[in-house]
Motif scaffolding. Sequence first.
Motif, short mmCIF file in Angstrom:
data_model
loop_
_atom_site.label_atom_id
_atom_site.label_comp_id
_atom_site.label_asym_id
_atom_site.label_seq_id
_atom_site.Cartn_x
_atom_site.Cartn_y
_atom_site.Cartn_z
N PRO A 1 2.10 3.09 -1.52
CA PRO A 1 1.61 3.42 -0.18
C PRO A 1 2.73 3.49 0.84
CG PRO A 1 1.13 1.14 -0.68
CD PRO A 1 1.62 1.76 -1.96
N ASN A 2 2.46 4.19 1.93
CA ASN A 2 3.36 4.23 3.06
C ASN A 2 3.63 2.81 3.56
OD1 ASN A 2 3.13 4.23 6.34
ND2 ASN A 2 4.49 5.84 5.61
N PHE B 1 1.80 1.76 6.90
CA PHE B 1 0.36 1.61 6.67
C PHE B 1 0.08 0.31 5.91
CE2 PHE B 1 -3.23 2.22 3.71
CZ PHE B 1 -4.25 2.27 4.64
N GLN B 2 0.82 0.07 4.86
CA GLN B 2 0.60 -1.13 4.05
C GLN B 2 0.79 -2.40 4.89
OE1 GLN B 2 3.06 -1.32 0.57
NE2 GLN B 2 2.27 -3.29 -0.09
N GLU C 1 -5.17 13.51 2.71
CA GLU C 1 -4.67 12.42 1.86
C GLU C 1 -3.85 12.88 0.68
OE1 GLU C 1 -3.96 8.67 0.08
OE2 GLU C 1 -4.00 9.54 2.08
N ARG D 1 -1.94 8.21 -2.69
CA ARG D 1 -1.24 6.93 -2.80
C ARG D 1 -1.77 5.87 -1.84
NH1 ARG D 1 3.70 7.03 0.76
NH2 ARG D 1 3.47 8.87 2.08
N ASN D 2 -2.09 6.28 -0.62
CA ASN D 2 -2.58 5.31 0.37
C ASN D 2 -4.04 4.96 0.14
OD1 ASN D 2 -0.11 5.19 2.04
ND2 ASN D 2 -0.58 7.35 2.42
N ILE E 1 -1.86 9.40 7.90
CA ILE E 1 -0.50 9.20 7.43
C ILE E 1 0.09 10.56 7.06
CG2 ILE E 1 0.98 7.95 5.82
CD1 ILE E 1 -0.65 6.14 7.71
N GLU F 1 10.00 7.96 -0.18
CA GLU F 1 8.62 8.25 -0.59
C GLU F 1 8.63 9.49 -1.49
OE1 GLU F 1 5.97 6.53 3.10
OE2 GLU F 1 6.49 8.65 3.16
#
Length: 203
Positions: A20-21, A24-25, A41, A45-46, A104, A185
């Motif tokens: 995840p970003n 965000f995480q 999305e 991943r997120n 994101i 990423e």
Amino acid sequence: MKEKWDERYSAEEYVYGEVPNEYFQSRFTQFDPGEILFAAEGEGRNAVFAAKCDWKVTAFDQSKEGKRKALQLAEKHNVALDYHVGDLPELGFEKGDFDAVALIYAHFPPEIRSEYHKLLISYLRRDGLIFFEGFSKKHRVYQEKNPGVGGPKEEDLLFSAEELKKDFADLKFLEFYETEVDLKEGKLHDGLGVVIRFVAQKK
């Protein structure tokens, strides 16, 4: 645009990685699980990370290849996603459906961006949250030095703080800032760039 993203996501590898970003995480895990919608999305991943944190996860994107990859990643982690392909106004979401929305790198075209932001806010319940990270207009200088850092090449697809504060003016910003980041990423977000980040809450 759909064809562009289908082609990009048709690769076997996850072009933005499987983790995840980072922003965000770090913010998302501070809140109790509920129902969340992920906009644009892509490969998931997120969304998969949120599902692993016991959230009920809905996502959408233009790309059917993005959905395929996201569901593949969800199966790998033994979680479920409700993933839709299409344009936001036609997906059937209702006012107050969600406790949170994640944006994101959701760089919508400028002619629909404010409309989409308004719709996404309407889908939030009271006290619902927006988690946001996207490339700043200042990012163009970094792209010129290192095209591998990624992000839209067209300046009108990038964000300014003023535009975002206007679109989300009815929300309470818990934090809002612009910063240089060293992105790792996948192969398409690799290197120094400039992003805008915020968490905001519906009043």
